[in-house]
Design a protein around this motif. Structure first.
Motif, PDB file in Angstrom:
ATOM      1  N   UNK A  26       0.836  -1.208   0.000  1.00 16.27           N
ATOM      2  CA  UNK A  26       0.000   0.000   0.000  1.00 16.27           C
ATOM      3  C   UNK A  26       0.869   1.257   0.000  1.00 16.27           C
ATOM      4  N   UNK A  27       1.913   1.278   0.789  1.00 21.09           N
ATOM      5  CA  UNK A  27       2.823   2.426   0.838  1.00 21.09           C
ATOM      6  C   UNK A  27       3.502   2.626  -0.515  1.00 21.09           C
ATOM      7  N   UNK A  28       3.903   1.534  -1.143  1.00 20.53           N
ATOM      8  CA  UNK A  28       4.543   1.643  -2.455  1.00 20.53           C
ATOM      9  C   UNK A  28       3.578   2.192  -3.487  1.00 20.53           C
ATOM     10  N   UNK A  29       2.308   1.750  -3.445  1.00 16.09           N
ATOM     11  CA  UNK A  29       1.307   2.294  -4.366  1.00 16.09           C
ATOM     12  C   UNK A  29       1.103   3.788  -4.129  1.00 16.09           C
ATOM     13  N   UNK A  30       1.051   4.187  -2.844  1.00 14.92           N
ATOM     14  CA  UNK A  30       0.910   5.621  -2.547  1.00 14.92           C
ATOM     15  C   UNK A  30       2.084   6.418  -3.085  1.00 14.92           C
ATOM     16  N   UNK A  31       3.288   5.904  -2.921  1.00 18.73           N
ATOM     17  CA  UNK A  31       4.471   6.617  -3.408  1.00 18.73           C
ATOM     18  C   UNK A  31       4.477   6.721  -4.924  1.00 18.73           C
ATOM     19  N   UNK A  32       4.082   5.642  -5.610  1.00 23.14           N
ATOM     20  CA  UNK A  32       4.020   5.704  -7.077  1.00 23.14           C
ATOM     21  C   UNK A  32       2.965   6.695  -7.538  1.00 23.14           C
ATOM     22  N   UNK A  33       1.807   6.707  -6.876  1.00 23.32           N
ATOM     23  CA  UNK A  33       0.739   7.649  -7.224  1.00 23.32           C
ATOM     24  C   UNK A  33       1.202   9.087  -6.994  1.00 23.32           C
ATOM     25  N   UNK A  34       1.885   9.333  -5.888  1.00 17.93           N
ATOM     26  CA  UNK A  34       2.382  10.683  -5.593  1.00 17.93           C
ATOM     27  C   UNK A  34       3.436  11.101  -6.610  1.00 17.93           C
ATOM     28  N   UNK A  35       4.290  10.159  -7.024  1.00 17.90           N
ATOM     29  CA  UNK A  35       5.306  10.484  -8.026  1.00 17.90           C
ATOM     30  C   UNK A  35       4.656  10.836  -9.352  1.00 17.90           C
ATOM     31  N   UNK A  36       3.620  10.065  -9.749  1.00 20.47           N
ATOM     32  CA  UNK A  36       2.905  10.389 -10.993  1.00 20.47           C
ATOM     33  C   UNK A  36       2.242  11.754 -10.885  1.00 20.47           C
ATOM     34  N   UNK A  37       1.641  12.056  -9.740  1.00 21.91           N
ATOM     35  CA  UNK A  37       0.986  13.355  -9.556  1.00 21.91           C
ATOM     36  C   UNK A  37       2.004  14.485  -9.625  1.00 21.91           C
ATOM     37  N   UNK A  38       3.204  14.279  -9.053  1.00 19.47           N
ATOM     38  CA  UNK A  38       4.237  15.320  -9.139  1.00 19.47           C
ATOM     39  C   UNK A  38       4.660  15.560 -10.578  1.00 19.47           C
ATOM     40  N   UNK A  39       4.816  14.474 -11.348  1.00 22.14           N
ATOM     41  CA  UNK A  39       5.230  14.627 -12.744  1.00 22.14           C
ATOM     42  C   UNK A  39       4.158  15.366 -13.526  1.00 22.14           C
ATOM     43  N   UNK A  40       2.899  15.004 -13.317  1.00 19.33           N
ATOM     44  CA  UNK A  40       1.818  15.672 -14.041  1.00 19.33           C
ATOM     45  C   UNK A  40       1.729  17.133 -13.626  1.00 19.33           C
ATOM     46  N   UNK A  41       1.843  17.405 -12.319  1.00 13.78           N
ATOM     47  CA  UNK A  41       1.765  18.783 -11.837  1.00 13.78           C
ATOM     48  C   UNK A  41       2.903  19.618 -12.399  1.00 13.78           C
ATOM     49  N   UNK A  42       4.108  19.029 -12.422  1.00 13.62           N
ATOM     50  CA  UNK A  42       5.262  19.765 -12.944  1.00 13.62           C
ATOM     51  C   UNK A  42       5.101  20.028 -14.437  1.00 13.62           C
ATOM     52  N   UNK A  43       4.514  19.074 -15.162  1.00 17.06           N
ATOM     53  CA  UNK A  43       4.358  19.227 -16.604  1.00 17.06           C
ATOM     54  C   UNK A  43       3.264  20.222 -16.949  1.00 17.06           C
ATOM     55  N   UNK A  44       2.247  20.347 -16.101  1.00 17.20           N
ATOM     56  CA  UNK A  44       1.132  21.230 -16.438  1.00 17.20           C
ATOM     57  C   UNK A  44       1.233  22.577 -15.725  1.00 17.20           C
ATOM     58  N   UNK A  45       1.149  22.577 -14.410  1.00 23.80           N
ATOM     59  CA  UNK A  45       1.113  23.848 -13.693  1.00 23.80           C
ATOM     60  C   UNK A  45       2.503  24.382 -13.385  1.00 23.80           C
ATOM     61  N   UNK A  46       3.531  23.602 -13.605  1.00 21.87           N
ATOM     62  CA  UNK A  46       4.877  24.080 -13.339  1.00 21.87           C
ATOM     63  C   UNK A  46       5.297  25.195 -14.281  1.00 21.87           C
ATOM     64  N   UNK A  47       4.639  25.259 -15.422  1.00 19.35           N
ATOM     65  CA  UNK A  47       4.984  26.298 -16.404  1.00 19.35           C
ATOM     66  C   UNK A  47       4.247  27.604 -16.151  1.00 19.35           C
ATOM     67  N   UNK A  48       3.203  27.566 -15.350  1.00 22.37           N
ATOM     68  CA  UNK A  48       2.417  28.763 -15.094  1.00 22.37           C
ATOM     69  C   UNK A  48       3.118  29.654 -14.076  1.00 22.37           C
TER      70      UNK A  48
END
Length: 116
Positions: A26-48
């Motif tokens: 469960x912890x590993x799934x949470x970490x993978x989900x958080x990593x994906x969310x960071x990548x998406x956030x950096x790719x989208x809102x990181x440029x704003x």
């Protein structure tokens, strides 16, 4: 009797190991989900552009310092506007501007109190 206790202990340890493995998964799934969310956030809102500037201090002392600095700047601009209106010749206007630019840091040190 000791065989029964050993069997129960082994079963408890096995169940604890299963629960531990489930928590780790469960912890590993949470970490993978958080990593994906960071990548998406950096790719989208990181440029704003940010709504609030980074590194700006907030608080009563910082706000007081900004107000004092703004008032000094407004005073210097008002003096330059007054010189601009009163003196029609360009050398006097430019001299007043140069004197204002050179005197601003000195006035800032002399007029605005430093709190340490």
């Amino acid at each position: 009797m000791s065989k029964e206790r050993a069997r129960r202990r082994a079963e408890r340890e096995r169940e604890a190991a299963i629960r531990s493995a489930a928590r780790a998964a469960q912890q590993e799934r949470r970490e993978r989900r958080a990593a994906r969310a960071r990548v998406v956030r950096r790719a989208t809102t990181g440029r704003l552009p940010r709504l609030t500037p980074r590194g700006r201090q907030t608080g009563t002392l910082a706000r007081r310092r900004r107000v004092q600095t703004s008032l000094l700047l407004a005073l210097l601009v008002a003096l330059n506007i007054l010189v601009w209106v009163v003196r029609p010749d360009w050398p006097a206007r430019l001299a007043a501007l140069v004197v204002t630019v050179l005197a601003a840091p000195v006035l800032s040190v002399l007029l605005l109190p430093r709190r340490r």
